[in-house]
Every structure is written in structure tokens, then in C-alpha cells.
Design a protein around this motif. Sequence first.
Motif, PDB file in Angstrom:
ATOM      1  N   GLY A  56      31.623  21.086  97.689  1.00 41.18           N
ATOM      2  CA  GLY A  56      31.678  19.743  98.253  1.00 41.18           C
ATOM      3  C   GLY A  56      30.313  19.084  98.271  1.00 41.18           C
ATOM      4  N   GLY A  57      29.277  19.849  98.645  1.00 41.07           N
ATOM      5  CA  GLY A  57      27.923  19.310  98.648  1.00 41.07           C
ATOM      6  C   GLY A  57      27.466  18.897  97.253  1.00 41.07           C
ATOM      7  N   LEU A  58      27.729  19.768  96.274  1.00 39.57           N
ATOM      8  CA  LEU A  58      27.377  19.435  94.895  1.00 39.57           C
ATOM      9  C   LEU A  58      28.178  18.234  94.394  1.00 39.57           C
ATOM     10  CD1 LEU A  58      27.173  23.024  93.322  1.00 39.57           C
ATOM     11  CD2 LEU A  58      25.261  21.488  93.823  1.00 39.57           C
ATOM     12  N   GLY A  59      29.481  18.204  94.748  1.00 40.79           N
ATOM     13  CA  GLY A  59      30.326  17.083  94.324  1.00 40.79           C
ATOM     14  C   GLY A  59      29.869  15.760  94.901  1.00 40.79           C
ATOM     15  N   ILE A  60      29.474  15.764  96.189  1.00 46.63           N
ATOM     16  CA  ILE A  60      28.981  14.531  96.814  1.00 46.63           C
ATOM     17  C   ILE A  60      27.701  14.068  96.128  1.00 46.63           C
ATOM     18  CG2 ILE A  60      27.995  13.586  98.937  1.00 46.63           C
ATOM     19  CD1 ILE A  60      29.973  15.325 100.485  1.00 46.63           C
ATOM     20  N   ALA A  61      26.809  15.043  95.825  1.00 41.97           N
ATOM     21  CA  ALA A  61      25.559  14.686  95.150  1.00 41.97           C
ATOM     22  C   ALA A  61      25.830  14.090  93.771  1.00 41.97           C
ATOM     23  CB  ALA A  61      24.669  15.923  95.028  1.00 41.97           C
ATOM     24  N   LEU A  62      26.743  14.709  93.006  1.00 37.19           N
ATOM     25  CA  LEU A  62      27.070  14.193  91.677  1.00 37.19           C
ATOM     26  C   LEU A  62      27.761  12.835  91.765  1.00 37.19           C
ATOM     27  CD1 LEU A  62      28.355  17.462  89.924  1.00 37.19           C
ATOM     28  CD2 LEU A  62      26.204  16.251  89.484  1.00 37.19           C
ATOM     29  N   GLY A  63      28.670  12.687  92.734  1.00 32.69           N
ATOM     30  CA  GLY A  63      29.371  11.413  92.910  1.00 32.69           C
ATOM     31  C   GLY A  63      28.432  10.287  93.293  1.00 32.69           C
ATOM     32  N   LEU A  64      27.486  10.560  94.207  1.00 32.19           N
ATOM     33  CA  LEU A  64      26.502   9.545  94.598  1.00 32.19           C
ATOM     34  C   LEU A  64      25.614   9.165  93.425  1.00 32.19           C
ATOM     35  CD1 LEU A  64      25.414  10.858  98.128  1.00 32.19           C
ATOM     36  CD2 LEU A  64      26.832   8.874  97.627  1.00 32.19           C
ATOM     37  N   LEU A  65      25.252  10.168  92.608  1.00 28.41           N
ATOM     38  CA  LEU A  65      24.423   9.890  91.434  1.00 28.41           C
ATOM     39  C   LEU A  65      25.162   8.989  90.442  1.00 28.41           C
ATOM     40  CD1 LEU A  65      21.839  10.400  89.818  1.00 28.41           C
ATOM     41  CD2 LEU A  65      22.921  12.449  88.872  1.00 28.41           C
ATOM     42  N   ALA A  66      26.455   9.283  90.236  1.00 28.57           N
ATOM     43  CA  ALA A  66      27.244   8.457  89.316  1.00 28.57           C
ATOM     44  C   ALA A  66      27.401   7.036  89.853  1.00 28.57           C
ATOM     45  CB  ALA A  66      28.613   9.099  89.097  1.00 28.57           C
ATOM     46  N   ALA A  67      27.675   6.902  91.159  1.00 24.76           N
ATOM     47  CA  ALA A  67      27.831   5.569  91.754  1.00 24.76           C
ATOM     48  C   ALA A  67      26.522   4.788  91.700  1.00 24.76           C
ATOM     49  CB  ALA A  67      28.311   5.701  93.197  1.00 24.76           C
ATOM     50  N   TYR A  68      25.413   5.476  91.953  1.00 26.60           N
ATOM     51  CA  TYR A  68      24.103   4.809  91.892  1.00 26.60           C
ATOM     52  C   TYR A  68      23.806   4.347  90.467  1.00 26.60           C
ATOM     53  CZ  TYR A  68      19.038   4.174  91.891  1.00 26.60           C
ATOM     54  OH  TYR A  68      17.778   3.657  91.733  1.00 26.60           O
ATOM     55  N   THR A  69      24.189   5.163  89.482  1.00 23.53           N
ATOM     56  CA  THR A  69      23.964   4.792  88.083  1.00 23.53           C
ATOM     57  C   THR A  69      24.744   3.529  87.727  1.00 23.53           C
ATOM     58  OG1 THR A  69      23.639   7.115  87.493  1.00 23.53           O
ATOM     59  CG2 THR A  69      24.106   5.585  85.697  1.00 23.53           C
ATOM     60  N   VAL A  70      26.011   3.459  88.159  1.00 25.66           N
ATOM     61  CA  VAL A  70      26.830   2.269  87.886  1.00 25.66           C
ATOM     62  C   VAL A  70      26.209   1.036  88.535  1.00 25.66           C
ATOM     63  CG1 VAL A  70      29.069   1.177  88.270  1.00 25.66           C
ATOM     64  CG2 VAL A  70      28.961   3.582  87.595  1.00 25.66           C
ATOM     65  N   THR A  71      25.756   1.185  89.797  1.00 27.78           N
ATOM     66  CA  THR A  71      25.151   0.055  90.507  1.00 27.78           C
ATOM     67  C   THR A  71      23.844  -0.373  89.856  1.00 27.78           C
ATOM     68  OG1 THR A  71      26.142   0.829  92.583  1.00 27.78           O
ATOM     69  CG2 THR A  71      24.335  -0.748  92.754  1.00 27.78           C
ATOM     70  N   ALA A  72      23.054   0.621  89.389  1.00 27.07           N
ATOM     71  CA  ALA A  72      21.769   0.296  88.751  1.00 27.07           C
ATOM     72  C   ALA A  72      21.979  -0.432  87.433  1.00 27.07           C
ATOM     73  CB  ALA A  72      20.959   1.575  88.536  1.00 27.07           C
ATOM     74  N   ILE A  73      22.960   0.014  86.657  1.00 28.92           N
ATOM     75  CA  ILE A  73      23.245  -0.645  85.381  1.00 28.92           C
ATOM     76  C   ILE A  73      23.887  -2.007  85.609  1.00 28.92           C
ATOM     77  CG2 ILE A  73      24.569  -0.474  83.237  1.00 28.92           C
ATOM     78  CD1 ILE A  73      24.295   2.546  83.429  1.00 28.92           C
ATOM     79  N   SER A  74      24.767  -2.098  86.623  1.00 31.87           N
ATOM     80  CA  SER A  74      25.483  -3.342  86.962  1.00 31.87           C
ATOM     81  C   SER A  74      26.115  -3.991  85.738  1.00 31.87           C
ATOM     82  CB  SER A  74      24.547  -4.349  87.650  1.00 31.87           C
ATOM     83  OG  SER A  74      24.099  -3.862  88.876  1.00 31.87           O
ATOM     84  N   PRO A  75      27.071  -3.319  85.118  1.00 38.40           N
ATOM     85  CA  PRO A  75      27.709  -3.913  83.927  1.00 38.40           C
ATOM     86  C   PRO A  75      28.372  -5.235  84.275  1.00 38.40           C
ATOM     87  CG  PRO A  75      28.975  -2.035  84.761  1.00 38.40           C
ATOM     88  CD  PRO A  75      27.683  -2.036  85.499  1.00 38.40           C
ATOM     89  N   LYS A  76      28.301  -6.188  83.355  1.00 36.95           N
ATOM     90  CA  LYS A  76      28.862  -7.514  83.573  1.00 36.95           C
ATOM     91  C   LYS A  76      30.333  -7.534  83.170  1.00 36.95           C
ATOM     92  CE  LYS A  76      24.857  -9.318  84.712  1.00 36.95           C
ATOM     93  NZ  LYS A  76      24.578  -9.815  86.083  1.00 36.95           N
ATOM     94  N   LEU A  77      31.157  -8.030  84.066  1.00 38.57           N
ATOM     95  CA  LEU A  77      32.583  -8.182  83.805  1.00 38.57           C
ATOM     96  C   LEU A  77      32.943  -9.657  83.893  1.00 38.57           C
ATOM     97  CD1 LEU A  77      34.038  -5.226  85.920  1.00 38.57           C
ATOM     98  CD2 LEU A  77      33.560  -5.259  83.473  1.00 38.57           C
ATOM     99  N   THR A  78      33.867 -10.083  83.055  1.00 35.42           N
ATOM    100  CA  THR A  78      34.296 -11.482  83.068  1.00 35.42           C
ATOM    101  C   THR A  78      35.657 -11.586  83.737  1.00 35.42           C
ATOM    102  OG1 THR A  78      35.303 -11.253  80.877  1.00 35.42           O
ATOM    103  CG2 THR A  78      33.031 -12.047  80.975  1.00 35.42           C
TER     104      THR A  78
END
Length: 495
Positions: free
Chosen positions: A392-414
Motif C-alpha cells: 500500500g505504501g509503495l502503491g500510494i507513492a507510485l500513484g502520487l508520482l503518476a498524478a503529479y506527472t499528469v498535473t506537471a505535464i497538464s495535457p490540453k483537452l478541447t
Amino acid sequence: MFGIYLKRELSRRKKAALVIAMGLALGIALVITVNSVSAGMNQAQDKVLKSLYGLGTDMTVTKAQSAPKAGSSQGPSFKFGATSSSSSSQSSDRVNTQGGQALASSLVTKVASQKGVSTAVGALTLNVTKVDGSFTQGKAKSSTSSGSSSSQQGGPGGGTNSGGTSTGQPQVQGGGANFNVNSYSVAGIDVTNQTLGPLSTSKITTGKTFTTAQTNAKVAVVSKSYAKTKKYKVGSTFKISSTKFTVIGIATPNSSESTIDVYVPLKQAQTLGDSKNKVTTIYVKATDSKQISTVKSTIQKNISGTTVTTSADLASTVSGSLSTASNLATSVGKWLSIAVLIAAFLVAALLTSSAVSRRVREFGTLKALGWPSRKVTRQVVGESMVNGLIGGGLGIALGLLAAYTVTAISPKLTAQLGSTSTGGGGMGGGPGGGQGGPGQQATSNTLEIALNAPVSLTTIALAVGLAVTGGLIAGAMGGWRASRMRPADALRSVS
């Protein structure tokens, strides 16, 4: 004793414990990522709806445009007067209501009095098509030619003089027209209540907004993009149908581009559109956001002929990459995360059960020494719970990393919104104006939204719960198998 034995067994089986923990971690990380992206999709859709409705607006009341009568033309018509000058500048504005059939202003009060309605505000949306340019008058010239015979006859419109020179028919040379066409939208708002309506989707970044005393003042607030295009600043002036307005503020949309270019007091808009005491849209705020569907039914029942549109209705018309990604995250993403999570639970359970099978001598000896079955089961469940918490600890760390990556990239949607009807159509050229094509022209609003992936405490709590559940499932299967072992099994396994 329990803690010491637990620590020693986990240290001896680091590789197996890590495999089980990583399997659970991947499933939990995928669940966090999908939930975070889905939350970002919901936020993006809310931004799209607020860009149209404004913060606090729960629904709008409109009336569908009636079909034009047979033989009538709804196209724009521009008429310019002819002058004798060789070059003459001409300018004409055509102002028509946009967004459906006009409603009586008295309906705003009637809507506000319905059960469940907190506030109702009317607005009038106009489309202004401005044509300006100049005509250049042509000049008539006659062509002449000389002939060798004095008996040559001229044709129609021409003649032959005594010297044998033929005079041709006069022709117009030069001249023409050069016109520019500019179309923009104008919203008339109730300056006494600006918390609802078109202007509530933006904030004033330069200058100031309307005051309650400016109900009929010739002042305007323009959107940032339109001000940049026309190079307007606070204090600039412009005309709409010979009415001069002064810019008092620049409005920046809270999210995406604004669909309105110019905002003026409602009374001024009604005068421009020749729509005295008329509105095109009534913005409604409900007293309880959970009773919106009930309020919608009440308004439709008591005010016939109107169309009530809620934010949920509008959301169903949103298309484009935002809608596609949202559907993908909701359907494929969630089902995929559930499938991966179930697979991770099963793998953890099977690996734990397999590890118990390889510990026959150990558990058989412990039972021979007097350990009851429940104590052996507790030992296996305890080990599985620790593996689950590590996963669970590893999963939370990986999930937060993935969410942070998406937010940092901020892909544009129309987000492309359903088409709305506006007065428009083609325009004919030439003096005196011309008739256009169909009276209703479909326009669509395409907004660009940056995707974020926010992680809530609820998502973290869900991840912890999944980790504990995975540990319990694996421990239950391993413990059940361990509890069925007998001391004689240990003696048979001795080589």
C-alpha cells in the motif's frame, strides 16, 4: 514473541515479500491514478460549464426560436444611400437577438417566485454585424475608331461622322467597392445583480465593473481577447448603431475563452436590439443544489413554452477530446483498475498459500510444540498484513508520482459545446444591400482546458483500505491452509 517471529520470517523471505508487495502496489497505484484523472476530468467539465453558466448558476430558462414564416427572409440586409461624390464611406450595423426567441422581462420575476428558486436574473444576448467601407464611382468612356469609307454605318448606339470616325457604345471603367465585415457578440446584463449571468464567468482585471446606478449608462466592459484584437483600453470609445459607448473595464475569463465580446447594461442592449422589456436567457440559482431536477420540472410546468437547461443537460452536449478522455477514464480506466486489482489480490493470495505449503515442517513443528491453529493462522495473517501495508505504501507513492506527472505535464483537452443558433447568413453585395441566406447560423464554442490530476484524502484512504484488504485476503487463504496442517506432516517431511 509474535513480533520477533514476524520480523524474523519477513527478513528470511524478503524476495517473496517484495514480490507480493509490488503486485499489490501496482494495482493500488493504478486505482489512485485513475481516480485522480477522473477527478481532474470532473473539474475540467465543471470549468467548461462555469465558463458558460457562471459560478452559482444551476440552470437557464430560454425559448426556442420560432420557425420563419413562409416567404420571409431572415438574412441580414444592409442599405446604403447613393451620393454623387466619386468616393463615399459607408457604415452600417445590423443588431439581432441571439440564443433563441426573446422572452418578456416579467418572466424573470415569475421564475424567481417559483418554489425552490433562490435568485433569477435576465440577460439579453445580441449579435452585431458591422459592415463598413467605401464605394468608388466608375467613369464612362467612349471608344472611337476611324474607317476608310465614308459610307460606313454605325451599329446600335453608335454612329458615323462625316470624317469616317465611328463612335462606340460608352463603357464604365474603374470604380468598385471595398468593405470590411466585423461580427461580435454583445450581452446585456442586469447591473444590479452581477453574481449571476454572463459576466459572472469572468473577473475584472483592468478598470472596474458596472455600478448599480449605471442601469442605462452608455458604458461597456469588454473581454480581454476582444480588447486585444480591437486595441481597446479603459477609456476607449466605440459605436454600436450610432450609440457611443465608453470602455470602463476589461474582463478576463475565469477559465478558457469567453463567448461574449462586449457587456453593456441590459436597458442599453434592449434599445440596441429593439427589444424593449425583453431578455433571451434567464439565469437561475436554486435554493438547494440537490433539488435542481425538481425545480426544473416546476418551472417547465408553470411557465409553458420555455426550455429549462441544467448543468447536467449541458454536460451531455460536451464533445471533443475532453469528453472522449472522460468516457475512457470512466469506462475503460475504472474497469481496468478493478481487473488489475483483483489480479493483484489473487496473485498475493496464491503466493502466500504457496509459501505456506513450503513451510510444512515449520508449522507442523510449531503445532507439535503446542501452538494452537489460531496462533499459526494469526502468524500467517500478520505476515500478509505487513506485506499488504508495504504494498500500500509503495502503491500510494507510485500513484502520487503518476498524478503529479499528469498535473506537471497538464495535457490540453478541447471541449466542444453543442451548437447554438445565431442570426446570421450570407450577405449580398452591391448598393442597396442584399439578402442573405438562412436566418439561423449554427455556431459552436470550442474551449481548451488543462487537465490536472488532484489526489484527495478519500483516494488515499481508499488506497490504505485496499492494502489492508489485499493483506487480509492473502492471509486468509494462507492461514486457512496452515491451520489444516497436523504435527504428523512435519515428521513425514523430515528426510
